[in-house]
Design an enzyme around this catalytic site. Structure first.
Site, PDB file in Angstrom:
ATOM      1  N   ASP A 109       0.965 -20.852  19.409  1.00 18.84           N
ATOM      2  CA  ASP A 109       2.030 -20.289  18.570  1.00 18.84           C
ATOM      3  C   ASP A 109       3.039 -21.356  18.131  1.00 18.84           C
ATOM      4  OD1 ASP A 109       3.524 -18.040  17.424  1.00 18.84           O
ATOM      5  OD2 ASP A 109       4.982 -18.389  19.016  1.00 18.84           O
ATOM      6  N   LYS A 167       1.034 -18.721   8.904  1.00 17.01           N
ATOM      7  CA  LYS A 167       0.331 -18.806  10.163  1.00 17.01           C
ATOM      8  C   LYS A 167       0.148 -17.410  10.780  1.00 17.01           C
ATOM      9  CE  LYS A 167       2.626 -19.943  13.897  1.00 17.01           C
ATOM     10  NZ  LYS A 167       3.669 -19.464  14.813  1.00 17.01           N
ATOM     11  N   ARG A 180       0.830  -1.200   0.000  1.00 11.13           N
ATOM     12  CA  ARG A 180       0.000   0.000   0.000  1.00 11.13           C
ATOM     13  C   ARG A 180       0.868   1.256   0.000  1.00 11.13           C
ATOM     14  NH1 ARG A 180      -4.150   0.619   4.850  1.00 11.13           N
ATOM     15  NH2 ARG A 180      -2.169   1.022   5.845  1.00 11.13           N
ATOM     16  N   HIS A 213       4.182 -26.347  15.036  1.00 15.48           N
ATOM     17  CA  HIS A 213       5.547 -26.852  14.835  1.00 15.48           C
ATOM     18  C   HIS A 213       5.796 -28.175  15.575  1.00 15.48           C
ATOM     19  CE1 HIS A 213       6.016 -23.028  13.048  1.00 15.48           C
ATOM     20  NE2 HIS A 213       6.352 -22.344  14.109  1.00 15.48           N
ATOM     21  N   GLU A 223      13.356 -21.462  23.365  1.00 14.91           N
ATOM     22  CA  GLU A 223      13.930 -20.235  22.785  1.00 14.91           C
ATOM     23  C   GLU A 223      14.482 -19.370  23.912  1.00 14.91           C
ATOM     24  OE1 GLU A 223      11.596 -18.608  19.244  1.00 14.91           O
ATOM     25  OE2 GLU A 223      10.039 -19.366  20.560  1.00 14.91           O
ATOM     26  N   LYS A 266       9.465 -19.613  25.788  1.00 13.68           N
ATOM     27  CA  LYS A 266      10.295 -18.440  25.477  1.00 13.68           C
ATOM     28  C   LYS A 266      11.094 -18.083  26.725  1.00 13.68           C
ATOM     29  CE  LYS A 266       7.876 -16.638  21.630  1.00 13.68           C
ATOM     30  NZ  LYS A 266       8.709 -16.909  20.451  1.00 13.68           N
ATOM     31  N   HIS A 279       7.015 -23.506   8.870  1.00 12.01           N
ATOM     32  CA  HIS A 279       8.416 -23.395   8.420  1.00 12.01           C
ATOM     33  C   HIS A 279       9.305 -24.471   9.034  1.00 12.01           C
ATOM     34  CE1 HIS A 279       9.112 -21.012  12.123  1.00 12.01           C
ATOM     35  NE2 HIS A 279      10.376 -21.330  11.980  1.00 12.01           N
TER      36      HIS A 279
HETATM   37  C1  BG6 Z   1       7.259 -18.855  14.853  1.00 16.82           C
HETATM   38  C2  BG6 Z   1       6.670 -18.341  16.120  1.00 16.82           C
HETATM   39  O1  BG6 Z   1       6.331 -19.639  14.150  1.00 16.82           O
HETATM   40  O2  BG6 Z   1       8.405 -19.661  15.145  1.00 16.82           O
HETATM   41  C3  BG6 Z   1       7.694 -17.543  16.924  1.00 16.82           C
HETATM   42  O3  BG6 Z   1       5.552 -17.499  15.826  1.00 16.82           O
HETATM   43  C4  BG6 Z   1       8.940 -18.373  17.135  1.00 16.82           C
HETATM   44  O4  BG6 Z   1       7.142 -17.123  18.176  1.00 16.82           O
HETATM   45  C5  BG6 Z   1       9.445 -18.963  15.817  1.00 16.82           C
HETATM   46  O5  BG6 Z   1       9.920 -17.531  17.727  1.00 16.82           O
HETATM   47  C6  BG6 Z   1      10.577 -19.930  16.069  1.00 16.82           C
HETATM   48  O6  BG6 Z   1      11.131 -20.327  14.843  1.00 16.82           O
HETATM   49  P1  BG6 Z   1      12.624 -20.882  14.792  1.00 16.82           P
HETATM   50  O7  BG6 Z   1      12.782 -21.397  13.410  1.00 16.82           O
HETATM   51  O8  BG6 Z   1      13.525 -19.745  15.123  1.00 16.82           O
HETATM   52  O9  BG6 Z   1      12.685 -21.958  15.847  1.00 16.82           O
END
Ligand code: BG6
Length: 484
Positions: A232, A145, A48, A237, A213, A335, A175
């Site tokens: 999340d 997502k 935009r 994942h 993380e 986290k 991913h």
């Molecule tokens: C994302 C989450 O899908 O994956 C994030 O929304 C997270 O909160 C991230 O930090 C982690 O991805 P990776 O590949 O760094 O483990």
């Protein structure tokens, strides 16, 4: 080096967003540079923002310089010819005519519509694409997502897209499936004979999946607070990782054979009753502590709002099928944990009887550790003789490293693999609708239990290993988390 046959128009909605600059553009840059995508492919950013194409190209360049280590000026001078910009306000249907005009130059081209926007726009975008007859049989749509907050919202969201695209045109990104080591789970399990007889309840004691993380919510507080660790990370994942570990051998590597097996795993999860939610789930939120030597605020202080969103969750999952009878899967994700560490641990059973005179506890049961982060590796822990002349046989645990001896010059990012697969129309590494729905059904039961406060929210210090309740969840079964 790849091959130059993947030709398409790649339309990037949300093309000026964080994901687009941090992951998608770098992935497209590398795919073009390594000749995986034809140089005639057009990368059309939809935005935009009222900027010129020259300004846009400069912006892309500055972001590439920021996010990749191997920026090549000479290559960029060619790559920039593939970059297009189209000015669209997603709320204004008539602005999509700009996109139609560009795409009509090549009506038969494969069109990849990558929706890297808030899911609130998915329905509108698809509707406008359809209105302007931009969707052809050669069109695909990629969804980022979050795909809903629960089963109901996920169904509504998917329905909006399914009104315009067929299921086989929809690519739902997780991913984690693009990570090389995750794909290696398939190679490991289904191209080696010796895992075949061992991969079941007769020989495996339990399985652990950890995605820890060290970072906090990284400026995404408002988004994260709506979702939390279960929605999340775990619902998508960790579920995908678990399915690849637990699934039966598919009849082939094609997308539907694999997805058929994954969905069967999700359907075999033992339904959690209130009692199970109390005993087998832990939720927690981090409080102030330190991360990598620096003091960090607690989750609530980061936005000074009250919140009962979990930043950590640990769950014991039981799978009711022949292969996994009485083999618990312990999963956890959080986290602001002590360190970034993502791994899958396959803990085999102990030997039935020891012939050695050493204390039996010295003979550790075999363990396969698949590490995804920070470095990807696969290690098999085996017992071995300590070399030497001592009279009694002395034993030690050694690691057999199963990493590929092939040195690749640059390790492709997960998004490179996934984008290339969308262009090649290979949906194996994408989630089918029924998988997403089954995972939500399971998550919903836990979320409802948490809403009834069956599991009280615990606190853990930022920079720690999570709450003690997470240690308990596995310790009460006489087991412990892998902490090597
Ligand atoms: C994302 C989450 O899908 O994956 C994030 O929304 C997270 O909160 C991230 O930090 C982690 O991805 P990776 O590949 O760094 O483990």
């Amino acid at each position: 080096m790849g091959t130059k046959f993947n030709l398409c128009d790649f339309i990037l909605f949300g093309g000026h967003g964080d994901l687009a600059f941090r992951k998608l553009m770098p992935a497209l840059y590398h795919l073009c540079k390594d000749d995986y995508i034809s140089e005639d492919t057009r990368i059309i950013t939809v935005s935009r923002r009222n900027i010129t194409i020259e300004e846009h190209i400069e912006l892309v360049k500055s972001k590439l310089l920021e996010y990749i280590d191997d920026f090549d000026e000479e290559f960029f001078s060619k790559f920039k010819n593939q970059i297009y910009l189209v000015n669209i306000d997603l709320n204004q249907n008539q602005t999509f005519e700009n996109l139609k005009n560009i795409l009509d130059e090549y009506p038969n081209r494969h069109r990849i519509n990558y929706l890297s926007t808030s899911p609130d726009f998915f329905g509108q975008i698809c509707q406008s694409l359809s209105y302007w007859k931009i969707i052809t049989d050669n069109s695909r749509v990629v969804l980022e997502k979050p795909l809903g907050r629960d089963l109901k919202s996920s169904q509504e969201l998917n329905k909006k897209v399914l009104n315009y695209f067929k299921e086989n045109q929809i690519y739902r990104i997780d991913h984690y499936l693009g990570k090389d080591t995750v794909q290696n789970i398939l190679a490991l399990r289904f191209s080696n004979i010796f895992f075949l007889p061992l991969w079941n309840a007769n020989h495996i004691d339990h399985i652990q999946i950890t995605v820890a993380e060290s970072v906090g919510v990284e400026g995404r507080w408002d988004y994260y607070d709506e979702y939390g660790a279960l929605r999340d990370m775990i619902q998508n994942h960790l579920m995908q990782l678990l399915c690849l570990i637990a699934m039966e051998p598919p009849c082939s590597i094609d997308a539907n054979s694999i997805r058929d097996e994954k969905v069967k795993v999700l359907r075999s999860f033992r339904k959690m009753k209130d009692e199970d939610i109390k005993e087998k789930t832990v939720r927690a939120q981090y409080k102030a502590g330190s991360s990598e030597g620096e003091s960090v605020p607690g989750y609530i202080e980061e936005d000074s709002k009250q919140s009962d969103t979990e930043t950590f969750a640990a769950i014991r999952i039981d799978i009711d099928n022949w292969r996994w009878n009485n083999v618990p899967f312990y999963i956890r994700s959080g986290k602001r944990m002590q360190k970034r560490n993502s791994e899958i641990v396959i803990q085999f059973k102990s030997i039935p009887h020891s012939i050695f005179s050493v204390d039996e506890s010295i003979i550790s049961a075999n363990r396969l550790v698949i590490t995804l982060q920070p470095n990807e590796s696969i290690e098999l822990k085996l017992m071995n003789k300590i070399p030497g002349l001592s009279e009694s046989m002395e034993l030690q645990q050694v690691d057999l490293e199963l990493n590929s001896p092939l040195k690749v010059q640059r390790k492709p990012d997960a998004y490179e693999r996934l984008i290339l697969d969308v262009i090649r129309a290979n949906a194996t590494l994408f989630m089918r609708l029924d998988e997403v729905e089954e995972a939500w059904k399971w998550a919903d039961t836990i979320l409802e239990g948490w809403q009834k406060n069956l599991t009280p929210m615990k606190k853990y210090t930022a920079g720690s290993d999570g709450p003690s309740a997470a240690i308990q969840i596995i310790a009460k079964d006489g087991r412990s988390w892998n902490d090597e």
